[in-house]
Design a protein around this motif. Sequence first.
Motif, mmCIF file in Angstrom:
data_model
loop_
_atom_site.group_PDB
_atom_site.id
_atom_site.type_symbol
_atom_site.label_atom_id
_atom_site.label_comp_id
_atom_site.label_asym_id
_atom_site.label_seq_id
_atom_site.Cartn_x
_atom_site.Cartn_y
_atom_site.Cartn_z
ATOM 1 N N TYR A 59 -35.434 115.168 0.194
ATOM 2 C CA TYR A 59 -33.998 115.459 0.188
ATOM 3 C C TYR A 59 -33.265 114.160 0.469
ATOM 4 N N TYR A 60 -32.126 113.967 -0.210
ATOM 5 C CA TYR A 60 -31.279 112.806 0.026
ATOM 6 C C TYR A 60 -29.829 113.251 0.188
ATOM 7 N N THR A 61 -29.142 112.633 1.101
ATOM 8 C CA THR A 61 -27.726 112.878 1.169
ATOM 9 C C THR A 61 -27.072 112.268 -0.067
ATOM 10 N N ASP A 62 -25.953 112.824 -0.483
ATOM 11 C CA ASP A 62 -25.363 112.433 -1.767
ATOM 12 C C ASP A 62 -25.075 110.929 -1.860
ATOM 13 N N SER A 63 -24.664 110.332 -0.767
ATOM 14 C CA SER A 63 -24.227 108.935 -0.814
ATOM 15 C C SER A 63 -25.364 107.946 -1.085
ATOM 16 N N VAL A 64 -26.614 108.380 -0.943
ATOM 17 C CA VAL A 64 -27.737 107.454 -1.160
ATOM 18 C C VAL A 64 -28.593 107.837 -2.365
ATOM 19 N N LYS A 65 -28.276 108.949 -3.003
ATOM 20 C CA LYS A 65 -29.070 109.382 -4.153
ATOM 21 C C LYS A 65 -29.074 108.319 -5.244
ATOM 22 N N GLY A 66 -30.260 108.047 -5.792
ATOM 23 C CA GLY A 66 -30.397 107.045 -6.829
ATOM 24 C C GLY A 66 -30.541 105.626 -6.300
ATOM 25 N N ARG A 67 -30.334 105.425 -4.990
ATOM 26 C CA ARG A 67 -30.448 104.091 -4.404
ATOM 27 C C ARG A 67 -31.576 104.000 -3.380
ATOM 28 N N ASN A 84 -32.180 100.285 -1.950
ATOM 29 C CA ASN A 84 -31.737 99.348 -2.988
ATOM 30 C C ASN A 84 -30.229 99.467 -3.180
ATOM 31 N N SER A 85 -29.649 98.472 -3.832
ATOM 32 C CA SER A 85 -28.218 98.469 -4.129
ATOM 33 C C SER A 85 -27.407 98.785 -2.871
ATOM 34 N N LEU A 86 -27.729 98.121 -1.798
ATOM 35 C CA LEU A 86 -27.079 98.407 -0.522
ATOM 36 C C LEU A 86 -25.591 98.096 -0.564
ATOM 37 N N LYS A 87 -24.834 98.903 0.164
ATOM 38 C CA LYS A 87 -23.387 98.770 0.243
ATOM 39 C C LYS A 87 -22.980 98.551 1.702
ATOM 40 N N PRO A 88 -21.821 97.954 1.930
ATOM 41 C CA PRO A 88 -21.371 97.756 3.319
ATOM 42 C C PRO A 88 -21.325 99.063 4.109
ATOM 43 N N GLU A 89 -21.016 100.156 3.437
ATOM 44 C CA GLU A 89 -20.945 101.441 4.140
ATOM 45 C C GLU A 89 -22.315 101.975 4.543
ATOM 46 N N ASP A 90 -23.381 101.327 4.140
ATOM 47 C CA ASP A 90 -24.723 101.690 4.606
ATOM 48 C C ASP A 90 -25.038 101.070 5.970
ATOM 49 N N THR A 91 -24.156 100.222 6.456
ATOM 50 C CA THR A 91 -24.364 99.582 7.750
ATOM 51 C C THR A 91 -24.429 100.626 8.855
ATOM 52 N N ALA A 92 -25.515 100.600 9.621
ATOM 53 C CA ALA A 92 -25.739 101.588 10.680
ATOM 54 C C ALA A 92 -27.045 101.265 11.386
#
Length: 122
Positions: A59-67, A84-92
Amino acid sequence: QVQLVESGGGLVQAGGSLRLSCAASGRTFSTYSTGWFRQAPGKEREVVATINWSGRTTYYTDSVKGRFTISRDNAKNTLYLQMNSLKPEDTAIYYCAAKIGPVQTLPSADYWGQGTQVTVSS
């Protein structure tokens, strides 16, 4: 008892990749549902991805699906998260969790790692 130790976090530029690992010790890892959670500053902890004991159901949350891709190697007692294809909003801070039972119950997991920081710069 299960001990979980995450590794692989760090600082990466947007668009880059990281691979998180979660090494488990203690009782039989292959019987546990496992997953990755994250918590950003000022936000609640959220589930990122989960995988059942056999590795067949994810299962993946929608914001990370495909990445992001979650996987596990029960022979090595290790859980992975390829990002992959990390975004600033992945910071945590990213945490792995383990629980005997359905993956849907992971938010109340019995065992948590100490967390690993992921920082994505723009």
